[in-house]
Design a protein around this motif. Structure first.
Motif, PDB file in Angstrom:
ATOM      1  N   ALA A 218      -3.688  18.708  -4.785  1.00 46.84           N
ATOM      2  CA  ALA A 218      -3.809  17.260  -4.997  1.00 46.84           C
ATOM      3  C   ALA A 218      -2.573  16.538  -4.459  1.00 46.84           C
ATOM      4  N   PHE A 219      -1.410  17.079  -4.742  1.00 49.40           N
ATOM      5  CA  PHE A 219      -0.153  16.489  -4.256  1.00 49.40           C
ATOM      6  C   PHE A 219      -0.095  16.518  -2.732  1.00 49.40           C
ATOM      7  N   PHE A 220      -0.436  17.651  -2.137  1.00 52.27           N
ATOM      8  CA  PHE A 220      -0.375  17.798  -0.683  1.00 52.27           C
ATOM      9  C   PHE A 220      -1.340  16.830   0.005  1.00 52.27           C
ATOM     10  N   ILE A 221      -2.541  16.736  -0.512  1.00 49.53           N
ATOM     11  CA  ILE A 221      -3.532  15.825   0.065  1.00 49.53           C
ATOM     12  C   ILE A 221      -3.061  14.374  -0.056  1.00 49.53           C
ATOM     13  N   ALA A 222      -2.475  14.037  -1.202  1.00 55.27           N
ATOM     14  CA  ALA A 222      -1.961  12.672  -1.397  1.00 55.27           C
ATOM     15  C   ALA A 222      -0.872  12.353  -0.383  1.00 55.27           C
ATOM     16  N   CYS A 223       0.016  13.308  -0.130  1.00 55.97           N
ATOM     17  CA  CYS A 223       1.116  13.090   0.828  1.00 55.97           C
ATOM     18  C   CYS A 223       0.589  12.966   2.257  1.00 55.97           C
ATOM     19  N   VAL A 224      -0.344  13.847   2.620  1.00 59.30           N
ATOM     20  CA  VAL A 224      -0.916  13.810   3.976  1.00 59.30           C
ATOM     21  C   VAL A 224      -1.661  12.500   4.201  1.00 59.30           C
ATOM     22  N   THR A 225      -2.439  12.085   3.198  1.00 59.24           N
ATOM     23  CA  THR A 225      -3.225  10.856   3.314  1.00 59.24           C
ATOM     24  C   THR A 225      -2.331   9.613   3.321  1.00 59.24           C
ATOM     25  N   SER A 226      -1.310   9.623   2.488  1.00 64.34           N
ATOM     26  CA  SER A 226      -0.466   8.433   2.322  1.00 64.34           C
ATOM     27  C   SER A 226       0.518   8.240   3.466  1.00 64.34           C
ATOM     28  N   PHE A 227       1.087   9.340   3.954  1.00 59.28           N
ATOM     29  CA  PHE A 227       2.194   9.234   4.908  1.00 59.28           C
ATOM     30  C   PHE A 227       1.895   9.822   6.281  1.00 59.28           C
ATOM     31  N   SER A 228       0.702  10.412   6.456  1.00 60.57           N
ATOM     32  CA  SER A 228       0.360  11.052   7.747  1.00 60.57           C
ATOM     33  C   SER A 228       1.515  11.947   8.207  1.00 60.57           C
ATOM     34  N   ILE A 229       1.903  12.864   7.350  1.00 59.15           N
ATOM     35  CA  ILE A 229       3.149  13.612   7.564  1.00 59.15           C
ATOM     36  C   ILE A 229       3.168  14.396   8.875  1.00 59.15           C
ATOM     37  N   PHE A 230       2.025  14.860   9.340  1.00 61.54           N
ATOM     38  CA  PHE A 230       2.007  15.661  10.559  1.00 61.54           C
ATOM     39  C   PHE A 230       2.192  14.818  11.811  1.00 61.54           C
TER      40      PHE A 230
ATOM     41  N   LYS B 225       0.825  -1.205   0.000  1.00 62.92           N
ATOM     42  CA  LYS B 225       0.000   0.000   0.000  1.00 62.92           C
ATOM     43  C   LYS B 225       0.857   1.252   0.000  1.00 62.92           C
ATOM     44  N   LYS B 226       1.916   1.236   0.810  1.00 64.21           N
ATOM     45  CA  LYS B 226       2.808   2.400   0.885  1.00 64.21           C
ATOM     46  C   LYS B 226       3.599   2.580  -0.415  1.00 64.21           C
ATOM     47  N   LYS B 227       3.977   1.480  -1.042  1.00 66.90           N
ATOM     48  CA  LYS B 227       4.691   1.563  -2.316  1.00 66.90           C
ATOM     49  C   LYS B 227       3.821   2.241  -3.379  1.00 66.90           C
ATOM     50  N   ILE B 228       2.564   1.845  -3.432  1.00 67.56           N
ATOM     51  CA  ILE B 228       1.633   2.428  -4.401  1.00 67.56           C
ATOM     52  C   ILE B 228       1.395   3.902  -4.089  1.00 67.56           C
ATOM     53  N   ALA B 229       1.220   4.209  -2.792  1.00 66.54           N
ATOM     54  CA  ALA B 229       1.023   5.598  -2.375  1.00 66.54           C
ATOM     55  C   ALA B 229       2.240   6.449  -2.718  1.00 66.54           C
ATOM     56  N   ASN B 230       3.426   5.856  -2.545  1.00 67.13           N
ATOM     57  CA  ASN B 230       4.664   6.579  -2.865  1.00 67.13           C
ATOM     58  C   ASN B 230       4.723   6.913  -4.358  1.00 67.13           C
ATOM     59  N   ALA B 231       4.369   5.944  -5.189  1.00 69.33           N
ATOM     60  CA  ALA B 231       4.363   6.179  -6.638  1.00 69.33           C
ATOM     61  C   ALA B 231       3.361   7.269  -7.005  1.00 69.33           C
ATOM     62  N   LEU B 232       2.192   7.239  -6.372  1.00 69.28           N
ATOM     63  CA  LEU B 232       1.174   8.259  -6.646  1.00 69.28           C
ATOM     64  C   LEU B 232       1.691   9.653  -6.309  1.00 69.28           C
ATOM     65  N   CYS B 233       2.310   9.799  -5.148  1.00 66.34           N
ATOM     66  CA  CYS B 233       2.818  11.113  -4.733  1.00 66.34           C
ATOM     67  C   CYS B 233       3.900  11.621  -5.681  1.00 66.34           C
ATOM     68  N   ILE B 234       4.805  10.729  -6.093  1.00 66.48           N
ATOM     69  CA  ILE B 234       5.873  11.151  -7.009  1.00 66.48           C
ATOM     70  C   ILE B 234       5.290  11.569  -8.357  1.00 66.48           C
ATOM     71  N   LEU B 235       4.342  10.795  -8.866  1.00 69.36           N
ATOM     72  CA  LEU B 235       3.743  11.109 -10.163  1.00 69.36           C
ATOM     73  C   LEU B 235       2.866  12.361 -10.120  1.00 69.36           C
ATOM     74  N   LEU B 236       2.409  12.736  -8.914  1.00 72.40           N
ATOM     75  CA  LEU B 236       1.588  13.939  -8.776  1.00 72.40           C
ATOM     76  C   LEU B 236       2.412  15.173  -8.419  1.00 72.40           C
ATOM     77  N   TYR B 237       3.745  15.023  -8.311  1.00 76.71           N
ATOM     78  CA  TYR B 237       4.566  16.197  -7.983  1.00 76.71           C
ATOM     79  C   TYR B 237       4.295  17.305  -8.991  1.00 76.71           C
ATOM     80  N   PRO B 238       3.771  18.455  -8.536  1.00 76.51           N
ATOM     81  CA  PRO B 238       3.280  19.476  -9.473  1.00 76.51           C
ATOM     82  C   PRO B 238       4.357  20.205 -10.268  1.00 76.51           C
TER      83      PRO B 238
END
Length: 509
Positions: free
Chosen positions: A398-410, A141-154
């Motif tokens: 979109a990128f920020f939301i993907a990162c927050v959702t995928s990695f719980s950055i906060f 799941k994290k691998k897929i989320a990581n790919a999504l975030c990289i591909l969405l880098y604005p």
């Protein structure tokens, strides 16, 4: 099976976002006499198709170098030639010598955008997917989320598909990523070949060259220069020389040919900097006019010294203690040093720092997300010039939301999650009260985001003073530069205080 199904969906999302952004107007549309940066790419196809190789980089009646003359390495020229053959098949008017200049049509725009998308599909996106699949110690799941975030880098999307200058950035970045994969997986010759292709596509890939060199040299030292290490060193040298010779062969026939290409690739006559870029020299020039005070050769020497000294510690550490994690972090540090201190930096060169930051997104999600937001913000004057405000806002959110959702950055702002624990322990030996580092970084993030939002709103809604027409652009560059300096210090700290093997960190297989 499910993993590849989900990864396919991620790729389709990335492609959809790219194509949607490309539907906007492009840089320089309908603006003679130069017609903007879109025209540069079309013109290179015109030149490479209609003129012999020996004339590609020389000024002539058929090739006015003042009109978007070729200023990238041979592999870019060959790519333009390949696209030109396809264009010739579809519509010869698109690349007709002289008469095609300023050509603008919906059909041609569709063709140009499609060539960028195909390049992404063939080189960049497969490298991203494979890189994420090879990450160890994280779930599918994290691998897929990581790919999504990289591909969405604005940043990359907005430049390649919106602005359309120096398009095909994903080709050079893709080759570089294949190189990272190769050397991290001990496919050193293939990795070296891929990175040589990256340099021969865009000379700015020199930003990444020292980490590649130091990592591979460190591997040779580790194997022993009197045994396997020496054999590996010879093989690497032969691979690099052979790849460069093959790319440059048509330009090695005459000495002047080679020198002319080099002059086009490294135009030192342009001075320390041109546009408003978020590096030290442009920001410092607001207070002290360096370009007017110092001779050009002194500016060049000064720039070289600052760049070299800022990247030296990380490179020495990587040579002495080669590791995949150290390699990725040193890629960030060196590229950022080049961006901040080197000669003739373009604002879009921040993409060369953003790629390696994307590679450590799963390891340091909070700081990586923060950096990638700042890197996109630093492009604001360029994006507004091309009327890309709405695509910028949407893709960034979109990128920020993907990162927050995928990695719980906060939730990952502790000293350990920020990889600052070793550094903090070292400092607390002398300052026992030094327990506020994590909290301080959270406050800095908040200040940074608020400043970027306010500056964006001011730039969009307010007119600058008549005496200071570039006020907001300069402020964007200055604020971005301060952020980048902070990140340079941060990444160097975690490099220098990292354990020798990074055994407890996620690695590439």
């Amino acid at each position: 099976m499910e993993k590849w199904y989900l990864m396919t969906i991620v790729v389709l999302i990335g492609l959809t976002v790219r194509w949607t952004v490309s539907l906007n107007s492009y840089s320089g549309a309908g603006k003679p006499p130069m017609f903007g940066d879109y025209e540069a790419q079309r013109h290179w196809q015109e030149i490479t198709f209609n003129l012999p190789v020996k004339q590609w980089y020389f000024n002539s009646s058929d090739n006015n170098l003042q009109y978007w003359g070729l200023d990238y390495p041979p592999l870019t020229a060959y790519h333009s030639l390949l696209c030109a053959y396809v264009a010739k098949f579809i519509n010869p008017d698109w690349i007709a010598l002289h008469t095609s200049r300023g050509y603008e049509s919906q059909a041609h725009k569709l063709f140009m955008r499609t060539t960028v998308l195909i390049a992404d599909l063939l080189i960049y996106i497969p490298a991203v997917v494979l890189y994420c699949c090879c990450l160890k110690d994280i779930s599918t799941k994290k691998k897929i989320a990581n790919a999504l975030c990289i591909l969405l880098y604005p940043g990359l999307i907005l430049i390649d598909y919106g602005h359309f200058q120096n398009i095909y950035n994903s080709v050079s970045l893709g080759f570089a990523l294949w190189g990272v994969l190769g050397v991290s997986c001990d496919w050193d010759l293939l990795g070296s070949l891929a990175f040589c292709l990256a340099i021969n596509y865009k000379q700015m890939e020199l930003y990444h060259s020292l980490p590649f060199f130091c990592f591979l040299l460190g591997k040779c030292f580790k194997k022993g220069l009197k045994g396997k290490g020496f054999v590996l060193l010879v093989k690497l040298a032969c691979t690099v020389v052979a790849s460069f010779v093959l790319c440059w062969l048509p330009f090695f026939t005459e000495r002047e040919q080679t020198l002319q290409v080099l002059r086009r690739l490294f135009p030192v006559d342009r001075g320390l900097f041109e546009d408003k870029v978020a590096n030290i020299w442009c920001s410092f020039n607001v207070f002290l006019k360096i370009r007017d005070i110092l001779p050009r050769h002194i500016q060049l020497i000064m720039s070289f010294c600052f760049t070299f000294l800022s990247l030296l510690p990380a490179c020495i550490k990587l040579t002495l203690q080669p590791s995949s994690k150290g390699f990725r972090l040193t890629l960030v540090s060196c590229a950022l040093s080049f961006f901040l201190f080197s000669f003739q930096v373009h604002e879009k060169s921040i993409l060369l720092v953003s790629l390696p930051v994307c590679l450590v997104l799963s390891e340091i999600p909070f700081m990586s997300t923060w950096f990638l937001l700042v890197s996109t913000f630093s492009l604001l004057p360029l994006l507004l010039k091309d009327e890309l405000l709405m695509p910028s806002v949407v893709t960034t959110m979109a990128f920020f939301i993907a990162c927050v959702t995928s990695f719980s950055i906060f939730e990952k702002t502790s000293e350990e999650e920020l990889q600052l624990k070793s550094f903090s322990i070292s400092v607390r030996k002398y300052l026992p009260c030094f327990t506020f580092l994590s909290r301080m970084i959270q406050y800095l993030f908040l200040i940074s985001v608020i400043t970027m939002v306010l500056l964006t709103l001011m730039t969009v809604t307010l007119d600058p003073p008549q005496k200071l027409p570039d006020l907001f652009s300069v402020l964007v560059c200055f604020v971005s530069c301060l952020n980048f300096l902070f990140f340079l210090v941060y990444f160097n700290i975690i490099i220098m205080w990292d354990s020798k093997s990074g055994r407890n960190q996620k690695k590439i297989s």
